[in-house]
Scaffold this active site. Structure first.
Site, short mmCIF file in Angstrom:
data_model
loop_
_atom_site.label_atom_id
_atom_site.label_comp_id
_atom_site.label_asym_id
_atom_site.label_seq_id
_atom_site.Cartn_x
_atom_site.Cartn_y
_atom_site.Cartn_z
N ASP A 15 -0.94 -0.46 -4.51
CA ASP A 15 -2.30 -0.03 -4.85
C ASP A 15 -2.37 1.39 -5.41
O ASP A 15 -3.36 1.77 -6.03
CB ASP A 15 -3.25 -0.20 -3.66
CG ASP A 15 -2.90 0.68 -2.46
OD1 ASP A 15 -1.78 1.24 -2.41
OD2 ASP A 15 -3.76 0.79 -1.55
N HIS A 16 -1.33 2.17 -5.22
CA HIS A 16 -1.17 3.51 -5.82
C HIS A 16 0.11 4.07 -5.23
O HIS A 16 0.81 3.41 -4.48
CB HIS A 16 -2.36 4.44 -5.52
CG HIS A 16 -2.76 4.47 -4.08
ND1 HIS A 16 -2.01 5.12 -3.12
CD2 HIS A 16 -3.80 3.89 -3.43
CE1 HIS A 16 -2.59 4.96 -1.94
NE2 HIS A 16 -3.66 4.19 -2.10
N GLU A 44 0.81 -1.21 0.00
CA GLU A 44 0.00 0.00 0.00
C GLU A 44 0.85 1.26 0.00
O GLU A 44 1.86 1.36 0.70
CB GLU A 44 -0.93 0.01 1.22
CG GLU A 44 -1.92 -1.15 1.19
CD GLU A 44 -3.09 -0.96 2.14
OE1 GLU A 44 -3.04 -0.04 2.98
OE2 GLU A 44 -4.05 -1.73 2.04
N ASP A 45 0.43 2.21 -0.83
CA ASP A 45 0.89 3.61 -0.77
C ASP A 45 2.33 3.86 -1.23
O ASP A 45 2.88 4.90 -0.88
CB ASP A 45 0.73 4.16 0.65
CG ASP A 45 -0.72 4.28 1.07
OD1 ASP A 45 -1.60 3.76 0.36
OD2 ASP A 45 -1.00 4.90 2.10
N CYS A 98 -6.86 4.44 -2.72
CA CYS A 98 -7.10 3.00 -2.71
C CYS A 98 -8.48 2.53 -3.17
O CYS A 98 -8.58 1.70 -4.07
CB CYS A 98 -6.80 2.44 -1.32
SG CYS A 98 -7.83 3.11 0.00
#
Length: 608
Positions: free
Chosen positions: A240-241, A35-36, A75
């Protein structure tokens, strides 16, 4: 009894049949997500300060995609794109943490995999951003979900999602104790952030988070080896980004959308990939492409509603010569700010549809991170240079254009460079064409969704013959251009019977600080239009007309999105002192008030 001459050919046929069956065996598919983190945090993407040995090795064994994009830099919006293989604005899922209804034919890729015999598990992030039971689509979705639980011989599709690198990992309550591998003073900062102690500290700490996540990935890959499944399993890794540090997550800059993506295809299934092991892939791929790619890997045609391109498998589609990636950002948490983008991996065009708003913040959640707090404080105290203060100010440029090869941190806006005019115009045209093609629902303000939809979906609304999509899209571009020569067209729009046309007309006049023909809209049937009309008066110096309307909206029976819009307006106009204390106390006690609205009331009460 059969003679040996007859038995031998039969045996040979049986062996050949078994070999053929083995060759046609469906691959297992393992998705590892973090994530992130944008791709520049990994060693295999060129960061010499990174320590990510397991992902670096996976890239050496598989393929590293240089231009992989999360279509949205947050997300839940990105996840809805992945799940259905449909751009979020084409579903009405572009607003963060919304639960709008989507068309029934937008089925998740999981349903197609399960129909093909796959055991599908998710461990365990959902948050798909549309109405429904997120967990119900899986065979198992929990913190204990695992491919081991499948039936013997059954192929699996398994997601393991690591939250180690989420932006909250940099919040102070999770940062107590421990030391960093890289001293903050030694960290190399990119050009777009100011050199502040808190920024250096967060950069240093995030390198640690990335190394921790890399170790978790390694454990998962080791487990796959021990199970004897590595040669039967296609492995994907992606984030996810982008993010999480300032001007990453929630931004259409590369730091927000250019994600790491690594795919390892074992030798047994080598025919499913056109790329050689260890090859770095230059073609653009995006999250909207993942579901069609899954279909292709299991030999299935892409379902009609899926909008992406299969980049692996039997049904792979070669990228077009002018291929590009469509990017989008709308409401993140409680803050509105519609933007759209187009990139081919070399150049990027970004269009703002709310240029009167600053480019920071896009969420108040991020202000639990020391670097965000320090950057804002430095701006408020007038301690920043032009590069580092401009995102806090308004208005923002309507258009941005970047050469990503010469300016990877996207500091130098080339939108007004005559040498780039032709190229920028071409990318702008592609962006507009894509919005038209997919019927981007973002041209309808979210606070209007409920009243326009009824028992349908926002997708049905914008695709209906009665909705003049081309006209509204043209108006959206015209209204946000900030051109005085468009005033007559904007006045005509404000007088329209179509509430969406009125909205864009009002926004255009608000941007120009004009109130020509705006007064009747103070009584519009839609709250978002009344608010926009009041804003036009407020910024034109006529606060006495605007404030009663804006404050009066808080006493009306409005849906959550309309209340959030009022809050946005009062915040941007620096009129929060006009909010009655009675409303704050009433909201905090109201069990039906939305989470973002309560969060706003809490900030007002605390004075932060």
């Amino acid at each position: 009894m059969m003679s040996k001459p007859i038995l031998l050919p039969l045996a040979l046929c049986l062996v050949l049949s078994l070999v053929s069956h083995a060759a046609d065996k469906l691959p297992n598919i393992l998705w590892i997500t973090s994530e992130d983190n944008s791709n520049h945090w990994l060693g295999c993407y060129g960061n010499e300060e990174a320590k990510t040995p397991r992902l670096d090795r996976l890239a050496a064994e598989g393929n590293l995609f240089l231009h992989a994009y999360s279509n949205a830099p947050v997300c839940a919006v990105a996840r809805s794109t992945i799940l259905n293989g449909v751009y979020a604005p084409s579903q009405g899922t572009q607003h963060m943490r919304s639960r709008h209804t989507i068309p029934k034919d937008y089925r998740p890729y999981v349903s197609y995999l399960r129909e093909a015999g796959y055991y599908c598990t998710n461990r365990s992030k959902t948050d798909y951003n549309f109405k429904g039971n997120d967990k119900a689509i899986w065979d198992e979705c929990s913190g204990k979900a695992h491919y081991r639980k499948r039936k013997e011989g059954q192929p699996f599709f398994a997601i393991f999602n690591f939250t180690t690198t989420h932006e909250s990992s940099l919040f102070p309550r999770k940062n107590e104790g421990g030391s960093s591998r890289i001293k903050p003073a030694d960290v190399e900062l990119p050009d777009y952030v100011p050199d502040l102690p808190e920024v250096r500290s967060d950069w240093s700490r995030y390198h640690e988070r990335m190394t921790q996540m890399d170790s978790q990935v390694g454990q998962l890959l080791d487990e796959l080896e021990k199970e004897g499944l590595a040669e039967d399993t296609i492995v994907f890794y992606y984030s996810d980004h982008g993010g999480p540090t300032p001007r990453g997550k929630r931004y259409l800059k590369e730091t927000g959308v250019n994600v790491p993506m690594i795919v390892r295809v074992p030798e047994k299934f080598r025919k499913l990939s056109p790329f050689k092991p260890g090859e770095k892939v230059a073609e653009t791929v995006a999250f909207v492409d993942l579901a069609p790619t899954l279909m292709s890997l299991i030999g299935k045609e892409k379902p009609a509603q899926m909008q992406g391109r299969a980049f692996l498998g039997d049904k792979r589609v070669e990228p077009a010569a002018d291929a590009g990636v469509f990017l989008y950002a709308d409401r993140f948490d409680e803050l509105y700010g519609m933007r759209r983008g187009w990139t081919d991996g070399h150049f990027k065009y970004i269009r703002r549809f709310r240029p009167e708003l600053p480019a920071a913040p896009y969420s108040y959640y991020q202000f639990s991170m020391p670097s965000w707090v320090a950057w804002r404080k430095a701006w408020q105290e007038g301690k920043l240079d032009e590069v580092h203060r401009r995102m806090w100010e308004s208005p923002q440029p309507v258009e941005e254009f970047f050469d990503l090869e010469k300016d990877p941190w996207e500091v130098n806006n080339l939108a007004n460079d005559p040498a780039q005019a032709e190229r920028m115009a071409a990318m702008k045209a592609k962006l507009k064409a894509k919005m038209k093609e997919i019927r981007d629902t973002g041209i309808v303000p979210e606070p209007m969704f409920a009243s326009l939809v009824g028992d349908k979906t926002i997708v049905d609304v914008v695709r209906a013959p009665s909705f003049d999509y081309d006209k509204i899209l043209d108006l959206a571009f015209l209204a946000t251009a900030g051109d005085e020569s468009n005033v007559d067209r904007l006045k005509t729009a404000v007088a329209s019977k179509d509430p969406v046309e009125r909205y864009w007309g009002l926004l255009g006049l608000r941007i120009l600080k004009r109130t020509d023909g705006v007064e009747p809209a103070l009584g519009d049937e839609h709250s978002v239009n009344r608010v926009m009309a009041a804003e036009a008066f407020y910024v034109s110096g006529k606060e006495d007309k605007a404030v009663p309307v804006l404050v009066g909206e808080l006493d009306k029976d409005l849906d959550e999105y309309s209340v959030q819009n009022v809050i946005n307006s009062l915040t941007q106009l620096d009129a929060l002192d006009r909010v009655p204390k009675e409303w704050v106390n009433k909201t905090l006690k109201n069990p039906k008030a939305g989470g973002y609205v309560k969060r706003f009331a809490e900030r007002l009460k605390s004075g932060k």
